[in-house]
Write a protein that holds these residues in place. Sequence first.
Motif, PDB file in Angstrom:
ATOM      1  N   MET A 251       0.850  -1.185   0.000  1.00 23.25           N
ATOM      2  CA  MET A 251       0.000   0.000   0.000  1.00 23.25           C
ATOM      3  C   MET A 251       0.885   1.233   0.000  1.00 23.25           C
ATOM      4  SD  MET A 251      -2.599  -1.350   2.952  1.00 23.25           S
ATOM      5  CE  MET A 251      -1.569  -2.726   3.500  1.00 23.25           C
ATOM      6  N   VAL A 252       0.659   2.105  -0.977  1.00 19.52           N
ATOM      7  CA  VAL A 252       1.444   3.333  -1.099  1.00 19.52           C
ATOM      8  C   VAL A 252       0.495   4.509  -0.918  1.00 19.52           C
ATOM      9  CG1 VAL A 252       3.002   4.681  -2.536  1.00 19.52           C
ATOM     10  CG2 VAL A 252       2.993   2.173  -2.732  1.00 19.52           C
ATOM     11  N   PHE A 253       0.558   5.156   0.243  1.00 16.98           N
ATOM     12  CA  PHE A 253      -0.259   6.333   0.534  1.00 16.98           C
ATOM     13  C   PHE A 253       0.584   7.575   0.257  1.00 16.98           C
ATOM     14  CE2 PHE A 253      -2.057   2.972   3.147  1.00 16.98           C
ATOM     15  CZ  PHE A 253      -3.430   3.156   3.015  1.00 16.98           C
ATOM     16  N   VAL A 254       0.080   8.441  -0.610  1.00 17.55           N
ATOM     17  CA  VAL A 254       0.780   9.689  -0.923  1.00 17.55           C
ATOM     18  C   VAL A 254      -0.037  10.836  -0.337  1.00 17.55           C
ATOM     19  CG1 VAL A 254       1.762  11.153  -2.706  1.00 17.55           C
ATOM     20  CG2 VAL A 254       1.696   8.665  -3.032  1.00 17.55           C
ATOM     21  N   ASP A 255       0.451  11.371   0.776  1.00 14.71           N
ATOM     22  CA  ASP A 255      -0.252  12.455   1.470  1.00 14.71           C
ATOM     23  C   ASP A 255       0.068  13.774   0.783  1.00 14.71           C
ATOM     24  OD1 ASP A 255      -1.456  14.131   3.366  1.00 14.71           O
ATOM     25  OD2 ASP A 255       0.433  14.280   4.471  1.00 14.71           O
ATOM     26  N   ASP A 256      -0.952  14.384   0.185  1.00 14.24           N
ATOM     27  CA  ASP A 256      -0.771  15.595  -0.613  1.00 14.24           C
ATOM     28  C   ASP A 256      -1.011  16.843   0.239  1.00 14.24           C
ATOM     29  OD1 ASP A 256      -0.166  16.683  -3.181  1.00 14.24           O
ATOM     30  OD2 ASP A 256      -2.283  17.179  -3.459  1.00 14.24           O
TER      31      ASP A 256
END
Length: 647
Positions: free
Chosen positions: A37-42
């Motif tokens: 799982m790759v979460f990219v917090d923008d």
Amino acid sequence: MPVKVSVIVPVYNPGIYIEDCIASLLRQSLPPDEYEMVFVDDGSTDDTPARLDALAAENPRVKVIHQENSGWSGKPRNVGIAASEGAYVMFVDNDDYLGDEALERMYDYGVANGADVVIGKMAGKGRPVPVELFRRNHPHASVENAPLIDSLTPHKMFRRAFLDDIGLRYPEGRRRLEDHVFVTEAFLRADNVSVLSDYVCYYHVKRDDASNAGFQRFDPVGYFKNLREALDVVERYTRPGALRDRLHRRWLRNEMVERMRARRLLNAPVDYRKELFDEIRGVVVERFGPGVAAGLPLTQRIIAELIAADRFDDVVAFAEWEASVAVRAEPGPVRWEDGALKIDLTAEYRLGGRPMTFPADRTGAAPTGPPRDVTDAVGRVSADSVEQFGKATADLLVRERASSAQYFQPVEFTREIVPVEDGEGVRLVLRATATVDPASAAGGIAPGNGLWDVFVRVKLGGWTKECRLGPMPHNGRAAASAGVVADRVLLPYWTDRGHLALDVDRASKRLGLFGLGSGDIAVTGDRLRASLPLYVPGDTEVLLRLTGPTSPDIPGTLTPDGSGARLEAVLPAGELTGAARQVMLCPVPKADERRYLPLPVAVRTGVGGMQVVRPSGPSVVLRLARRVRQVLVRGRATAARVKARRG
């Protein structure tokens, strides 16, 4: 193990809505070491960054990347692709969630079919999702042989090497429709696209506060500037002709004509309607040749022609007429037959709440060009609908109330043209019988436990409209009894508003077992016999249990008996000493969690042998008081509905 799938989740201030997303990813049936799982917090400003960091600290398959806010989802998705290690990448929005087996099923399906893109069946929770695309599995789909272009959201699985080979990434920045540009190019350049329709993989969720980006009012100038970029992709990878026109038609229909129709237009602020109209007209005039609108159904084509002719007032007037068009499906008998539930219905379009009528005869050639006025437009649509009578269709779907997952059921229907009293018009009535098989109603498998609502979907000419089946008047609300079929109990019932729904393995009081009379249950020797209001397709094994300190399971059999079933079981007479024991029925012994339903009978061993007695329960006075209270509540509700209608 090499990573099979990388799930990429762009994140921006999701609040509590990300919890369902995270939970669904952690529940995946794919082995934990085979996906990440790759979460990219923008640039989130809520508590989400800390929540994700804590998740990554607990779970080595979770990656979290923090970056400054980029304005939209394109850059976070691209950053996620760069950080991913999977053979496939799957894009999930932070307020949506996956079915528990989604990654495993989609990956296996993609590998088996050599797919560059895999589309999993979607369910919309308060949001529209494609319907026709998911009628069946398409292992080898393309824009030429399947309605792929109806599904342009990014929530799909893409082969990572395919994206790298063609250099495909999302447009970045503060912009709309970046997913249209990305997905359209993927469809047009993929060697194969596979559509998995027999399992709900993706749940597309509308937040309770409707704060999803897709529900926010947009700037028409910027929106349609971005839309032109998707049209550029089509023109870059197709030649002029029928295919290009058909693909362009998707944007003309969905993003332009549909925004100018019925309630969708009328519910918009007046000044915003005109702003939308002007931008839409610019695209229609600049980009679409005559073949694009020509392929639309007449109703939509008329709107496109009025837009091109710059006749905004006529577009609004036509929307006011079309807003009064609806469909109604009236239920007929609901019955069990050959192990399946049969549902009869009639469906008909209505105009202003009354059956819609069409011209009885059509003479002369169909007029061409934009209509003279709205009266002419309505007349053309009515006459064209008569010509389309032979193509009208009716479908029945069952939709799970908790998840919104829906499935088409087999339907047989006939079209009946009914003259109206004045002799100058006709009605079109569709008469249908749908089959709901408890063993296969959910895309080839048994439906899960819970409540399922019944919907009817009717196509005629330029309309595809959907409604609940019903309402059924109070005096006609006798539905079929519950059925014990395919290791589940399925109960058809009418909701408070008179719509048909299905209760799968949840109902107890509504099964009617406690309403049995003294003549329905008897004990002879040690053998119990009872006539129950349950449908069974054949001899069905059940279990009985007796209340008390020791309650062994007692095998029994349900046998078809007229409209119900006959229960037979041998009771352990020697163990029935002391107080009376109430009899409990487990209709589905193979269930993961057995449910025992009380029967209105207790047994005990007396001087003359085994005796049947009524179980102890509420007093007669108490039961009468409850009944009076129920009648009063229903009376108040009826009075309120009558008052509301008169008001």
